[in-house]
Design a protein around this motif. Structure first.
Motif, PDB file in Angstrom:
ATOM      1  N   GLY A   1      -1.453  16.220  11.687  1.00  0.00           N
ATOM      2  CA  GLY A   1       0.069  16.274  11.378  1.00  0.00           C
ATOM      3  C   GLY A   1       0.145  15.819   9.719  1.00  0.00           C
ATOM      4  O   GLY A   1      -0.897  15.494   9.218  1.00  0.00           O
ATOM      5  N   TYR A   2       1.606  15.533   9.491  1.00  0.00           N
ATOM      6  CA  TYR A   2       1.640  15.098   8.183  1.00  0.00           C
ATOM      7  C   TYR A   2       2.454  13.686   8.234  1.00  0.00           C
ATOM      8  O   TYR A   2       3.174  13.333   9.215  1.00  0.00           O
ATOM      9  CB  TYR A   2       2.521  15.758   7.420  1.00  0.00           C
ATOM     10  CG  TYR A   2       2.349  17.348   7.481  1.00  0.00           C
ATOM     11  CD1 TYR A   2       0.992  17.832   7.161  1.00  0.00           C
ATOM     12  CD2 TYR A   2       2.975  18.336   8.264  1.00  0.00           C
ATOM     13  CE1 TYR A   2       0.668  19.276   7.190  1.00  0.00           C
ATOM     14  CE2 TYR A   2       2.613  19.559   8.452  1.00  0.00           C
ATOM     15  CZ  TYR A   2       1.247  20.311   7.877  1.00  0.00           C
ATOM     16  OH  TYR A   2       0.759  21.522   8.050  1.00  0.00           O
ATOM     17  N   THR A   3       2.437  13.073   7.203  1.00  0.00           N
ATOM     18  CA  THR A   3       3.122  11.758   6.995  1.00  0.00           C
ATOM     19  C   THR A   3       3.731  11.714   5.629  1.00  0.00           C
ATOM     20  O   THR A   3       3.369  12.086   4.773  1.00  0.00           O
ATOM     21  CB  THR A   3       2.009  10.646   7.026  1.00  0.00           C
ATOM     22  OG1 THR A   3       1.026  10.643   6.214  1.00  0.00           O
ATOM     23  CG2 THR A   3       1.389  10.441   8.486  1.00  0.00           C
ATOM     24  N   LEU A   4       4.842  10.751   5.630  1.00  0.00           N
ATOM     25  CA  LEU A   4       5.444  10.364   4.419  1.00  0.00           C
ATOM     26  C   LEU A   4       5.608   8.732   4.718  1.00  0.00           C
ATOM     27  O   LEU A   4       6.202   8.336   5.317  1.00  0.00           O
ATOM     28  CB  LEU A   4       6.897  10.811   4.298  1.00  0.00           C
ATOM     29  CG  LEU A   4       7.718  10.804   3.070  1.00  0.00           C
ATOM     30  CD1 LEU A   4       6.953  11.622   1.767  1.00  0.00           C
ATOM     31  CD2 LEU A   4       9.025  10.995   3.050  1.00  0.00           C
ATOM     32  N   SER A   5       4.951   8.117   3.488  1.00  0.00           N
ATOM     33  CA  SER A   5       4.976   6.779   3.380  1.00  0.00           C
ATOM     34  C   SER A   5       4.819   6.184   2.011  1.00  0.00           C
ATOM     35  O   SER A   5       4.837   7.010   1.018  1.00  0.00           O
ATOM     36  CB  SER A   5       3.433   6.317   4.165  1.00  0.00           C
ATOM     37  OG  SER A   5       2.440   6.907   3.576  1.00  0.00           O
ATOM     38  N   VAL A   6       5.115   4.767   1.949  1.00  0.00           N
ATOM     39  CA  VAL A   6       5.135   4.293   0.829  1.00  0.00           C
ATOM     40  C   VAL A   6       4.278   2.924   0.617  1.00  0.00           C
ATOM     41  O   VAL A   6       3.829   2.374   1.840  1.00  0.00           O
ATOM     42  CB  VAL A   6       6.566   3.679   0.110  1.00  0.00           C
ATOM     43  CG1 VAL A   6       7.342   4.894   0.135  1.00  0.00           C
ATOM     44  CG2 VAL A   6       7.131   2.718   1.161  1.00  0.00           C
ATOM     45  N   ALA A   7       3.664   2.568  -0.533  1.00  0.00           N
ATOM     46  CA  ALA A   7       3.195   1.166  -0.670  1.00  0.00           C
ATOM     47  C   ALA A   7       4.005   0.218  -0.702  1.00  0.00           C
ATOM     48  O   ALA A   7       5.226   0.336  -1.414  1.00  0.00           O
ATOM     49  CB  ALA A   7       1.868   1.279  -1.549  1.00  0.00           C
ATOM     50  N   THR A   8       4.157  -1.134  -0.185  1.00  0.00           N
ATOM     51  CA  THR A   8       5.089  -1.968  -0.528  1.00  0.00           C
ATOM     52  C   THR A   8       4.504  -3.100  -1.467  1.00  0.00           C
ATOM     53  O   THR A   8       3.433  -3.069  -1.807  1.00  0.00           O
ATOM     54  CB  THR A   8       5.286  -2.513   0.917  1.00  0.00           C
ATOM     55  OG1 THR A   8       4.160  -3.425   1.310  1.00  0.00           O
ATOM     56  CG2 THR A   8       5.704  -1.536   2.005  1.00  0.00           C
ATOM     57  N   ASP A   9       5.572  -3.963  -1.680  1.00  0.00           N
ATOM     58  CA  ASP A   9       5.370  -5.126  -2.674  1.00  0.00           C
ATOM     59  C   ASP A   9       4.868  -6.267  -2.283  1.00  0.00           C
ATOM     60  O   ASP A   9       4.042  -7.195  -2.803  1.00  0.00           O
ATOM     61  CB  ASP A   9       6.554  -5.567  -3.410  1.00  0.00           C
ATOM     62  CG  ASP A   9       7.549  -5.934  -2.394  1.00  0.00           C
ATOM     63  OD1 ASP A   9       7.590  -5.557  -1.273  1.00  0.00           O
ATOM     64  OD2 ASP A   9       8.420  -6.794  -3.020  1.00  0.00           O
ATOM     65  N   ARG A  10       4.413  -6.417  -0.914  1.00  0.00           N
ATOM     66  CA  ARG A  10       3.626  -7.235  -0.299  1.00  0.00           C
ATOM     67  C   ARG A  10       2.131  -7.015  -0.114  1.00  0.00           C
ATOM     68  O   ARG A  10       2.012  -5.913   0.230  1.00  0.00           O
ATOM     69  CB  ARG A  10       4.332  -7.771   1.233  1.00  0.00           C
ATOM     70  CG  ARG A  10       5.567  -8.160   1.210  1.00  0.00           C
ATOM     71  CD  ARG A  10       6.190  -8.607   2.596  1.00  0.00           C
ATOM     72  NE  ARG A  10       5.634  -9.745   3.146  1.00  0.00           N
ATOM     73  CZ  ARG A  10       4.894  -9.696   4.203  1.00  0.00           C
ATOM     74  NH1 ARG A  10       4.706  -8.602   4.937  1.00  0.00           N
ATOM     75  NH2 ARG A  10       4.232 -10.790   4.817  1.00  0.00           N
ATOM     76  N   ALA A  11       1.293  -7.958  -0.479  1.00  0.00           N
ATOM     77  CA  ALA A  11      -0.013  -7.594  -0.922  1.00  0.00           C
ATOM     78  C   ALA A  11      -1.198  -8.437  -0.491  1.00  0.00           C
ATOM     79  O   ALA A  11      -0.673  -9.676  -0.252  1.00  0.00           O
ATOM     80  CB  ALA A  11      -0.207  -7.124  -2.197  1.00  0.00           C
ATOM     81  N   THR A  12      -2.247  -8.019  -0.200  1.00  0.00           N
ATOM     82  CA  THR A  12      -3.427  -8.856  -0.147  1.00  0.00           C
ATOM     83  C   THR A  12      -4.123  -8.794  -1.601  1.00  0.00           C
ATOM     84  O   THR A  12      -4.406  -7.925  -1.946  1.00  0.00           O
ATOM     85  CB  THR A  12      -4.416  -8.135   0.981  1.00  0.00           C
ATOM     86  OG1 THR A  12      -3.842  -8.066   2.227  1.00  0.00           O
ATOM     87  CG2 THR A  12      -5.947  -9.038   1.103  1.00  0.00           C
ATOM     88  N   THR A  13      -4.694 -10.193  -1.780  1.00  0.00           N
ATOM     89  CA  THR A  13      -5.155 -10.301  -3.037  1.00  0.00           C
ATOM     90  C   THR A  13      -6.643 -10.869  -2.700  1.00  0.00           C
ATOM     91  O   THR A  13      -6.946 -11.578  -1.613  1.00  0.00           O
ATOM     92  CB  THR A  13      -4.706 -11.444  -3.868  1.00  0.00           C
ATOM     93  OG1 THR A  13      -4.412 -12.605  -3.401  1.00  0.00           O
ATOM     94  CG2 THR A  13      -3.430 -10.986  -4.315  1.00  0.00           C
ATOM     95  N   LEU A  14      -7.784 -10.343  -3.640  1.00  0.00           N
ATOM     96  CA  LEU A  14      -9.132 -10.741  -3.599  1.00  0.00           C
ATOM     97  C   LEU A  14      -9.628 -11.036  -4.897  1.00  0.00           C
ATOM     98  O   LEU A  14      -9.621 -10.228  -5.789  1.00  0.00           O
ATOM     99  CB  LEU A  14      -9.953  -9.584  -2.755  1.00  0.00           C
ATOM    100  CG  LEU A  14     -11.291  -9.953  -2.687  1.00  0.00           C
ATOM    101  CD1 LEU A  14     -11.902 -10.996  -1.964  1.00  0.00           C
ATOM    102  CD2 LEU A  14     -11.989  -8.461  -2.282  1.00  0.00           C
TER     103      LEU A  14
END
Length: 348
Positions: free
Chosen positions: A22-35
């Motif tokens: 199927g299909y999805t609608l999503s967003v990236a968020t401002d909370r993150a992992t850093t490396l």
């Protein structure tokens, strides 16, 4: 020294559809992992006060927080790549050792964020010529093949491909994707309830849907027309019906955002919630109170997504709604979802 920032992801529509094409609608968020990392012969990675070291050749699951990293090397090797190691420190708002090594499977949002950070790092540091779509597919393989997750999710693609100020429309096979602008007037809120309220296990739901697809003689939900559903009987029919309607809602929600029609976007959220409650079984008194409060504060709409409630509200009304939800559900974690760029790598 390489600095990597890998965001989390929030699914708006289609959290259950990728497993059936199927299909999805999503967003990236401002909370993150850093490396923060430098190339090395082996892998030595630190998270908090814990450090893990392993060789890059033939990594195996160890049952700890570094398994998503080991999985990156495993799928890269299977794809014909032989990157070196790195010495690095993992940090950020999303991640901590206990979140990755508990008795229950770690949140896919957390593991995918870490995987994308590592894959982006290795792609840059060792010139692997990996596209954004390529690292998203590799991260999905880490989740399903190395970590043994029951079903694929939209998180790897949102984290790899998103841009700030937009939502990402993706098909389940990631053969195509499109970014849709999120209007400034829209504020998305996430309310964590701690339970998705679904009684059946994921494997039982999947098997029921698979049997329904086989009975119809098709391989994926997008091939199913609603007129075909009366041919079916049993719980698999209800679940498949939800997936067919959810696929349609993904496309309609993307169109509503593109048209700046936030009332329609909210209606689709409400429709999705009622459909999920009636045909899959999600819901709880806590969720009901949150939805009632959202309605009282003029929200466009709201729905359950996994263990969270997603609320769409006009930006100016968001602070009052946040406070109201916190007042009625003191244990619920309420936060604003601010869209962000996908994973980024810089070299210093």
């Amino acid at each position: 020294m390489y600095q990597v920032r890998s965001p989390g992801a929030a699914v708006l529509f289609g959290d259950r559809t990728p497993d059936t094409g199927g299909y999805t609608l999503s967003v990236a968020t401002d909370r993150a992992t850093t490396l923060a990392a430098t190339p090395a012969e082996d892998v030595t990675v630190t998270l908090g006060d814990e450090t893990r070291t392993f060789e890059t050749a033939d990594p195996q699951p160890a049952g700890d927080w570094a398994d998503p990293i080991r999985g990156c090397y495993a799928v890269l090797a299977d794809a014909g790549f032989e990157p070196g190691g790195f010495e690095g420190v993992v940090d950020g708002e999303l991640i901590e050792p206990s979140a990755l090594a508990g008795k229950r499977p770690a949140d896919v949002n957390v593991t995918s964020s870490l995987e994308l950070a590592v894959l982006a790092l290795l792609g840059s540091a060792y010139e692997l010529d990996l596209s954004r779509l390529g690292i998203a597919r590799l991260a999905r393989r880490v989740e399903t093949e190395f970590l043994g997750r029951d079903r694929p999710t939209a998180a790897p693609f949102a984290i790899a491909l998103s841009k700030a100020g937009s939502a990402l429309f993706v098909d389940a096979d990631a053969d195509s994707y499109a970014r849709v602008a999120v209007p400034d007037a829209l504020q998305l809120l996430s309310v964590s309830t701690g339970s998705d309220g679904v009684e059946e296990r994921v494997s039982e739901r999947r098997n029921g849907v698979r049997r329904a697809l086989e009975e119809l003689g098709v391989e994926s939900a997008p091939e199913v027309d609603l007129a075909m559903l009366p041919q079916l009987d049993g719980p698999g029919a209800d679940r498949l019906g939800y997936l067919v309607r959810e696929n349609a809602r993904v496309s309609q929600a993307a169109t509503a955002l593109d048209d700046d029609d936030l009332d329609r976007f909210g209606e689709l959220l409400d429709e999705a919630h009622h459909d999920l409650t009636e045909n899959v079984g999600a819901g709880s008194p806590t969720v009901d109170r949150i939805l009632e409060t959202a309605g009282e504060h003029g929200a466009y709409g709201a729905r359950t997504i996994g263990s969270d409630v997603l609320v769409a509200v006009e930006s100016g009304r968001a602070p009052a709604l946040l406070e109201a939800i916190e007042n009625i559900e003191g244990d619920a974690a309420v936060s604003a979802i601010d869209t962000a760029d996908g994973v980024t790598v810089s070299e210093r």
